[in-house]
Write a protein that holds these residues in place. Structure first.
Motif, PDB file in Angstrom:
ATOM      1  N   GLY A  35       0.808  -1.213   0.000  1.00 42.58           N
ATOM      2  CA  GLY A  35       0.000   0.000   0.000  1.00 42.58           C
ATOM      3  C   GLY A  35       0.837   1.257   0.000  1.00 42.58           C
ATOM      4  N   HIS A  36       1.937   1.236   0.769  1.00 35.47           N
ATOM      5  CA  HIS A  36       2.818   2.402   0.829  1.00 35.47           C
ATOM      6  C   HIS A  36       3.414   2.714  -0.536  1.00 35.47           C
ATOM      7  CE1 HIS A  36       5.972   5.122   2.248  1.00 35.47           C
ATOM      8  NE2 HIS A  36       6.843   4.365   1.592  1.00 35.47           N
ATOM      9  N   PHE A  37       3.911   1.683  -1.226  1.00 32.24           N
ATOM     10  CA  PHE A  37       4.593   1.931  -2.495  1.00 32.24           C
ATOM     11  C   PHE A  37       3.618   2.116  -3.658  1.00 32.24           C
ATOM     12  CE2 PHE A  37       8.081   0.020  -0.034  1.00 32.24           C
ATOM     13  CZ  PHE A  37       9.032   1.002  -0.227  1.00 32.24           C
ATOM     14  N   ARG A  38       2.419   1.559  -3.544  1.00 35.10           N
ATOM     15  CA  ARG A  38       1.419   1.835  -4.584  1.00 35.10           C
ATOM     16  C   ARG A  38       1.009   3.296  -4.586  1.00 35.10           C
ATOM     17  NH1 ARG A  38      -1.873  -3.701  -3.341  1.00 35.10           N
ATOM     18  NH2 ARG A  38      -0.936  -5.010  -4.984  1.00 35.10           N
ATOM     19  N   ALA A  39       1.103   3.925  -3.411  1.00 35.37           N
ATOM     20  CA  ALA A  39       0.722   5.337  -3.311  1.00 35.37           C
ATOM     21  C   ALA A  39       1.817   6.275  -3.806  1.00 35.37           C
ATOM     22  CB  ALA A  39       0.372   5.670  -1.856  1.00 35.37           C
ATOM     23  N   LYS A  40       3.007   5.744  -4.045  1.00 37.66           N
ATOM     24  CA  LYS A  40       4.114   6.574  -4.505  1.00 37.66           C
ATOM     25  C   LYS A  40       4.151   6.591  -6.040  1.00 37.66           C
ATOM     26  CE  LYS A  40       8.138   6.167  -2.477  1.00 37.66           C
ATOM     27  NZ  LYS A  40       8.330   7.468  -1.838  1.00 37.66           N
ATOM     28  N   PRO A  41       4.460   7.731  -6.652  1.00 31.60           N
ATOM     29  CA  PRO A  41       4.578   7.746  -8.112  1.00 31.60           C
ATOM     30  C   PRO A  41       5.792   6.945  -8.560  1.00 31.60           C
ATOM     31  CG  PRO A  41       5.289   9.837  -7.186  1.00 31.60           C
ATOM     32  CD  PRO A  41       4.700   9.050  -6.051  1.00 31.60           C
ATOM     33  N   PRO A  42       5.694   6.207  -9.654  1.00 36.20           N
ATOM     34  CA  PRO A  42       6.839   5.422 -10.129  1.00 36.20           C
ATOM     35  C   PRO A  42       7.953   6.325 -10.633  1.00 36.20           C
ATOM     36  CG  PRO A  42       5.078   5.367 -11.739  1.00 36.20           C
ATOM     37  CD  PRO A  42       4.527   6.064 -10.531  1.00 36.20           C
ATOM     38  N   SER A  43       9.187   5.825 -10.541  1.00 35.59           N
ATOM     39  CA  SER A  43      10.308   6.562 -11.105  1.00 35.59           C
ATOM     40  C   SER A  43      10.427   6.216 -12.581  1.00 35.59           C
ATOM     41  CB  SER A  43      11.604   6.223 -10.375  1.00 35.59           C
ATOM     42  OG  SER A  43      11.977   4.884 -10.654  1.00 35.59           O
ATOM     43  N   GLN A  44      11.409   6.775 -13.244  1.00 36.77           N
ATOM     44  CA  GLN A  44      11.566   6.540 -14.671  1.00 36.77           C
ATOM     45  C   GLN A  44      11.832   5.072 -14.977  1.00 36.77           C
ATOM     46  OE1 GLN A  44      14.614   8.908 -16.498  1.00 36.77           O
ATOM     47  NE2 GLN A  44      14.426   7.929 -18.499  1.00 36.77           N
ATOM     48  N   HIS A  46      12.189   2.397 -12.239  1.00 35.34           N
ATOM     49  CA  HIS A  46      11.678   1.458 -11.246  1.00 35.34           C
ATOM     50  C   HIS A  46      10.207   1.761 -11.028  1.00 35.34           C
ATOM     51  CE1 HIS A  46      15.599  -0.241 -10.144  1.00 35.34           C
ATOM     52  NE2 HIS A  46      16.057   0.963 -10.394  1.00 35.34           N
ATOM     53  N   ARG A  47       9.354   0.798 -11.455  1.00 36.63           N
ATOM     54  CA  ARG A  47       7.921   1.088 -11.490  1.00 36.63           C
ATOM     55  C   ARG A  47       7.078   0.025 -10.786  1.00 36.63           C
ATOM     56  NH1 ARG A  47      10.178   2.064 -16.476  1.00 36.63           N
ATOM     57  NH2 ARG A  47       9.458   0.106 -17.384  1.00 36.63           N
ATOM     58  N   SER A  48       7.712  -0.907 -10.101  1.00 36.28           N
ATOM     59  CA  SER A  48       6.968  -2.009  -9.487  1.00 36.28           C
ATOM     60  C   SER A  48       6.827  -1.810  -7.979  1.00 36.28           C
ATOM     61  CB  SER A  48       7.667  -3.340  -9.759  1.00 36.28           C
ATOM     62  OG  SER A  48       7.086  -4.357  -8.978  1.00 36.28           O
ATOM     63  N   PRO A  49       5.620  -1.598  -7.475  1.00 37.07           N
ATOM     64  CA  PRO A  49       5.456  -1.505  -6.020  1.00 37.07           C
ATOM     65  C   PRO A  49       5.751  -2.823  -5.315  1.00 37.07           C
ATOM     66  CG  PRO A  49       3.319  -1.487  -7.139  1.00 37.07           C
ATOM     67  CD  PRO A  49       4.363  -1.370  -8.201  1.00 37.07           C
ATOM     68  N   VAL A  50       5.551  -3.960  -6.006  1.00 40.20           N
ATOM     69  CA  VAL A  50       5.852  -5.252  -5.382  1.00 40.20           C
ATOM     70  C   VAL A  50       7.352  -5.386  -5.146  1.00 40.20           C
ATOM     71  CG1 VAL A  50       5.707  -7.745  -5.636  1.00 40.20           C
ATOM     72  CG2 VAL A  50       3.847  -6.309  -6.455  1.00 40.20           C
ATOM     73  N   ALA A  51       8.153  -5.065  -6.165  1.00 39.05           N
ATOM     74  CA  ALA A  51       9.603  -5.157  -6.014  1.00 39.05           C
ATOM     75  C   ALA A  51      10.093  -4.197  -4.929  1.00 39.05           C
ATOM     76  CB  ALA A  51      10.296  -4.864  -7.339  1.00 39.05           C
ATOM     77  N   ALA A  52       9.539  -2.997  -4.889  1.00 37.82           N
ATOM     78  CA  ALA A  52       9.945  -2.021  -3.875  1.00 37.82           C
ATOM     79  C   ALA A  52       9.604  -2.519  -2.480  1.00 37.82           C
ATOM     80  CB  ALA A  52       9.272  -0.678  -4.147  1.00 37.82           C
ATOM     81  N   ALA A  53       8.422  -3.135  -2.325  1.00 39.24           N
ATOM     82  CA  ALA A  53       8.022  -3.642  -1.011  1.00 39.24           C
ATOM     83  C   ALA A  53       8.908  -4.798  -0.571  1.00 39.24           C
ATOM     84  CB  ALA A  53       6.558  -4.077  -1.063  1.00 39.24           C
ATOM     85  N   MET A  54       9.341  -5.622  -1.520  1.00 43.05           N
ATOM     86  CA  MET A  54      10.247  -6.717  -1.173  1.00 43.05           C
ATOM     87  C   MET A  54      11.602  -6.175  -0.722  1.00 43.05           C
ATOM     88  SD  MET A  54       9.229  -9.260  -4.308  1.00 43.05           S
ATOM     89  CE  MET A  54      10.278 -10.649  -3.851  1.00 43.05           C
ATOM     90  N   ILE A  55      12.085  -5.121  -1.381  1.00 45.61           N
ATOM     91  CA  ILE A  55      13.346  -4.500  -0.964  1.00 45.61           C
ATOM     92  C   ILE A  55      13.209  -3.928   0.449  1.00 45.61           C
ATOM     93  CG2 ILE A  55      14.936  -2.588  -1.436  1.00 45.61           C
ATOM     94  CD1 ILE A  55      14.348  -3.061  -4.424  1.00 45.61           C
ATOM     95  N   LYS A  56      12.066  -3.340   0.741  1.00 42.71           N
ATOM     96  CA  LYS A  56      11.819  -2.819   2.085  1.00 42.71           C
ATOM     97  C   LYS A  56      11.904  -3.936   3.130  1.00 42.71           C
ATOM     98  CE  LYS A  56      10.181  -0.459   5.601  1.00 42.71           C
ATOM     99  NZ  LYS A  56      11.148   0.234   6.484  1.00 42.71           N
ATOM    100  N   SER A  57      11.357  -5.107   2.807  1.00 43.17           N
ATOM    101  CA  SER A  57      11.442  -6.237   3.741  1.00 43.17           C
ATOM    102  C   SER A  57      12.885  -6.688   3.936  1.00 43.17           C
ATOM    103  CB  SER A  57      10.585  -7.399   3.230  1.00 43.17           C
ATOM    104  OG  SER A  57       9.212  -7.109   3.362  1.00 43.17           O
ATOM    105  N   LEU A  58      13.672  -6.671   2.858  1.00 41.10           N
ATOM    106  CA  LEU A  58      15.090  -7.009   2.991  1.00 41.10           C
ATOM    107  C   LEU A  58      15.796  -5.982   3.870  1.00 41.10           C
ATOM    108  CD1 LEU A  58      17.574  -8.684   2.241  1.00 41.10           C
ATOM    109  CD2 LEU A  58      17.780  -7.310   0.164  1.00 41.10           C
TER     110      LEU A  58
END
Length: 281
Positions: A35-44, A46-58
Motif C-alpha cells: 500500500g505504501h509503495f502503490r501510493a508513490k509515483p513510479p520513477s523513470q 523502477h515502477r513495481s510496487p511489489v519489487a519495492a516492497a520486497m526490498i523494504k522487507s530485505l
C-alpha cells in the motif's frame, strides 16, 4: 538473532552467513508495504510496487541483524559485508517484464556477460575500521572474501593458489588500491541469459571473448558504463593481450572447453527465427 546473542554470551569468535531469499521470484510482499509503495509515483526506471516492497522487507532484515550486533555490544568487533550474487532479473510477473527491476545504467540483467549481470553492491560496516560514508571504486569479486577473512582472523593461508586478494587495505583506506590484476568470469555455454564466452576485467577495461565465432568485444567501463561502444578494433593490442590472458587462464584452471553438439543441424538452425529478448532500455 538468537545465534548472535549466544555468540555474545560465549565470547567466542563467530562467522555468520545469512543468504536472504529476497529479492527474488515469486514476487510477493507484505500488504502494508504494498500500500505504501502503490501510493508513490513510479520513477523513470523502477515502477513495481511489489519489487519495492520486497526490498523494504530485505532492509528490515538487515536492520534487525545490525541492531542485534549493537544491542549485544559486538558491533565494534564485527565486520559486516552486504552483497548480492548477481544483477537484477526482470521477471515476467507483476505486469510488464521490464517494470520489475532495472540495472540501468548497466547493460543486461542476471546471468548476462555485461555488467548488468556481474556488477553488484558490496557494502561494508566495521565501526572504528571502515570510515563511514566512504566509497572505493576498486573492482573486487566474491573470491576476495576468503583471503580477506583469513587475514582478519590471523589464520594461515593454505598452500594452494587463491584466486582472490585480501580487501583489508580497501576497508581501511578509501583511496587504497589493490595491485594490478585481472578478474575473470567463465560462462562456458549458451543459456537464456548469456552467450558462451570468457570475460576478463583489468581496471576499467573489460574484454568479452566469444567462443561462437572466435571474436572479441572490448569496453572501457569508466567512460562507457553501459558497454555500448565496442573498442576491440580500435584497441587491437590491448584486445590481443587480454584475450591471451583469458585463454591462458582457461589452461591454468583446467576449465573445460565447449564441446560440439552431435545433434546440431545447420540447416534447421539457419531456418529458425526467434525474436531477441528485450534488454532494459
Amino acid at each position: 538473532m538468537q545465534f548472535i546473542r549466544d555468540a555474545a554470551r560465549s565470547g567466542r569468535p563467530f562467522f555468520l552467513y545469512l543468504p536472504d531469499f529476497l529479492v527474488h521470484a515469486p514476487l510477493e510482499a507484505k500488504e502494508a508495504y504494498l500500500g505504501h509503495f502503490r501510493a508513490k509515483p513510479p520513477s523513470q526506471n523502477h515502477r513495481s510496487p511489489v519489487a519495492a516492497a520486497m526490498i523494504k522487507s530485505l532492509d528490515d532484515t538487515v536492520g534487525t541483524v545490525l541492531r542485534a550486533l549493537d544491542d549485544t555490544g559486538l558491533a565494534a568487533n564485527t565486520l559486516v559485508i552486504f552483497g548480492s550474487d548477481n544483477g537484477g532479473l526482470a521477471y515476467a510477473e507483476d505486469g510488464a517484464r521490464e517494470q520489475n527491476t532495472s540495472n540501468l545504467p548497466l547493460r543486461g540483467r542476471k546471468g548476462s556477460e555485461f555488467d548488468g549481470g556481474f556488477r553488484v553492491p558490496y557494502i561494508v560496516r566495521w565501526p572504528g575500521h571502515v570510515p563511514p560514508g566512504t566509497t572505493n571504486p576498486e573492482p573486487i569479486t566474491g573470491a576476495d572474501l576468503y583471503p580477506t577473512f583469513l587475514e582478519l582472523a590471523g589464520a594461515p593461508r593454505p598452500g594452494h593458489v587463491l584466486d582472490g586478494a585480501s580487501l583489508v587495505p580497501l576497508f581501511r583506506g578509501p583511496s587504497a588500491r589493490l595491485p594490478s590484476r585481472e578478474i575473470i568470469w567463465y560462462l562456458s555455454h549458451y543459456t537464456s541469459f548469456n552467450r558462451p564466452c570468457i570475460v576478463v576485467r583489468r581496471g576499467e577495461w573489460k574484454l568479452i571473448h566469444l567462443f561462437d565465432g572466435d571474436r572479441d568485444e572490448l569496453y572501457h567501463t569508466g567512460n562507457d558504463i553501459g558497454e555500448r561502444d565496442d573498442l576491440a578494433l580500435r584497441q587491437p593490442e590491448l584486445t590481443r593481450e587480454l584475450r591471451a590472458r583469458a585463454l591462458a587462464w582457461m589452461k591454468e584452471a583446467g576449465a573445460p572447453p565447449m564441446r560440439p553438439n552431435p545433434d546440431f543441424d545447420p540447416a534447421a538452425a539457419s531456418a529458425a527465427t526467434a525474436a531477441p529478448e528485450a534488454e532494459n532500455p
